[in-house]
Design an enzyme around this catalytic site. Structure first.
Site, PDB file in Angstrom:
ATOM      1  CG  HIS A 115      -3.423   5.870  -1.622  1.00  0.00           C
ATOM      2  ND1 HIS A 115      -2.826   5.595  -1.286  1.00  0.00           N
ATOM      3  CD2 HIS A 115      -3.572   7.662  -1.245  1.00  0.00           C
ATOM      4  CE1 HIS A 115      -1.764   6.665  -0.180  1.00  0.00           C
ATOM      5  NE2 HIS A 115      -2.483   7.581  -0.227  1.00  0.00           N
ATOM      6  CD  GLU A 126       0.247   9.956   0.574  1.00  0.00           C
ATOM      7  OE1 GLU A 126      -0.843   9.633   0.859  1.00  0.00           O
ATOM      8  OE2 GLU A 126       1.377   9.065   0.701  1.00  0.00           O
TER       9      GLU A 126
HETATM   10  P1  RTP Z   1      -2.351   2.707  -0.598  1.00  0.00           P
HETATM   11  O1  RTP Z   1      -1.010   2.928  -0.047  1.00  0.00           O
HETATM   12  O2  RTP Z   1      -2.841   2.028  -1.806  1.00  0.00           O
HETATM   13  O3  RTP Z   1      -2.964   3.388   0.112  1.00  0.00           O
HETATM   14  O4  RTP Z   1      -2.144   1.320   0.108  1.00  0.00           O
HETATM   15  P2  RTP Z   1      -1.620   0.572   1.665  1.00  0.00           P
HETATM   16  O5  RTP Z   1      -0.878   1.668   2.107  1.00  0.00           O
HETATM   17  O6  RTP Z   1      -2.519  -0.434   2.025  1.00  0.00           O
HETATM   18  O7  RTP Z   1      -0.311   0.183   0.657  1.00  0.00           O
HETATM   19  P3  RTP Z   1       1.080  -0.318   0.184  1.00  0.00           P
HETATM   20  O8  RTP Z   1       1.427  -1.602   0.662  1.00  0.00           O
HETATM   21  O9  RTP Z   1       1.080   0.689   0.780  1.00  0.00           O
HETATM   22  O10 RTP Z   1       0.871  -0.709  -1.419  1.00  0.00           O
HETATM   23  C1  RTP Z   1       0.590   0.199  -2.230  1.00  0.00           C
HETATM   24  C2  RTP Z   1      -0.662  -0.950  -3.005  1.00  0.00           C
HETATM   25  O11 RTP Z   1       0.538  -1.578  -4.169  1.00  0.00           O
HETATM   26  C3  RTP Z   1      -0.115  -2.778  -4.541  1.00  0.00           C
HETATM   27  N1  RTP Z   1      -0.043  -3.772  -3.794  1.00  0.00           N
HETATM   28  N2  RTP Z   1       0.561  -4.577  -4.289  1.00  0.00           N
HETATM   29  N3  RTP Z   1       1.202  -7.124  -5.840  1.00  0.00           N
HETATM   30  C4  RTP Z   1       1.490  -7.293  -4.661  1.00  0.00           C
HETATM   31  O12 RTP Z   1       1.438  -7.589  -3.429  1.00  0.00           O
HETATM   32  C5  RTP Z   1       0.996  -5.446  -4.338  1.00  0.00           C
HETATM   33  N4  RTP Z   1       1.430  -4.942  -2.789  1.00  0.00           N
HETATM   34  C6  RTP Z   1       1.194  -3.521  -2.677  1.00  0.00           C
HETATM   35  C7  RTP Z   1      -1.607  -2.143  -3.518  1.00  0.00           C
HETATM   36  O13 RTP Z   1      -2.295  -1.811  -4.545  1.00  0.00           O
HETATM   37  C8  RTP Z   1      -1.361  -1.091  -2.661  1.00  0.00           C
HETATM   38  O14 RTP Z   1      -2.955  -0.604  -2.021  1.00  0.00           O
HETATM   39 MG    MG Z   2       0.576   2.962   1.477  1.00  0.00          MG
END
Ligand code: RTP
Ligand code: MG
Length: 148
Positions: A115, A126
């Site tokens: 993350h 955070e």
């Molecule tokens: P993170 O916050 O964990 O760094 O990841 P990110 O910004 O790249 O993505 P975000 O949109 O903030 O989503 C947080 C975490 O949720 C999980 N996720 N699962 N099943 C799904 O479609 C889905 N979409 C997101 C992912 O583990 C993502 O890192």
């Molecule tokens: Mg995120």
């Protein structure tokens, strides 16, 4: 100097990727100013991922992020927030290009290894959620403008 929050998620810790990930940020030239191995409480998980509370994956996300130790870090340097996101790669490892952390080590979106804060506002929030002030270490490595 800009700071960001970066965290090796439970899958990354289980897969012994802490060192690999720390190495990438060190080699890039950023400065580690805080770090700890910890288990995230439900409360902290809700706060940290609050923006996703209405998404269908929220329950699974909280369950996963609290399932085992994470390695929480604060990294400092010029444009570190955006650069850390670029080093991490796309949220879905299937869309993350090789050379990025998720592109090299991830397969599924639910277990995407790392993350990183996505804006100045989320970095401030955070860092404050995960670290108290005395856990952020202020130090100088070299009398230089380009070694952070
Ligand atoms: P993170 O916050 O964990 O760094 O990841 P990110 O910004 O790249 O993505 P975000 O949109 O903030 O989503 C947080 C975490 O949720 C999980 N996720 N699962 N099943 C799904 O479609 C889905 N979409 C997101 C992912 O583990 C993502 O890192
Ligand atoms: Mg995120």
């Amino acid at each position: 100097m800009e700071k960001t929050f970066v965290m090796v998620k439970p899958d990354g810790v289980q897969r012994n990727l802490i060192g690999e990930i720390v190495k990438r940020f060190e080699s890039k030239g950023f400065k580690l100013v805080g770090s700890k191995l910890m288990i995230i409480s439900d409360d902290l998980a809700y706060n940290h991922y609050g923006e996703h509370k209405d998404k269908p994956f929220f329950g699974g996300l909280v369950e996963f992020i609290t399932s085992g130790p994470v390695f929480a870090m604060v990294w400092e340097g010029e444009d570190v927030i955006t650069t850390a996101r670029d080093m991490m790669g796309a949220t879905k490892p299937s869309e993350a290009i090789p050379g990025t952390i998720r592109g090299d080590f991830g397969i599924t979106v639910g277990k995407n290894v790392i993350h990183g804060s996505d804006s100045i506002e989320s970095a401030d929030k955070e860092i404050g959620l995960f670290f108290s002030e005395h856990e952020i270490v202020s130090y100088t490595k070299q009398d230089s403008e380009w070694i952070y």
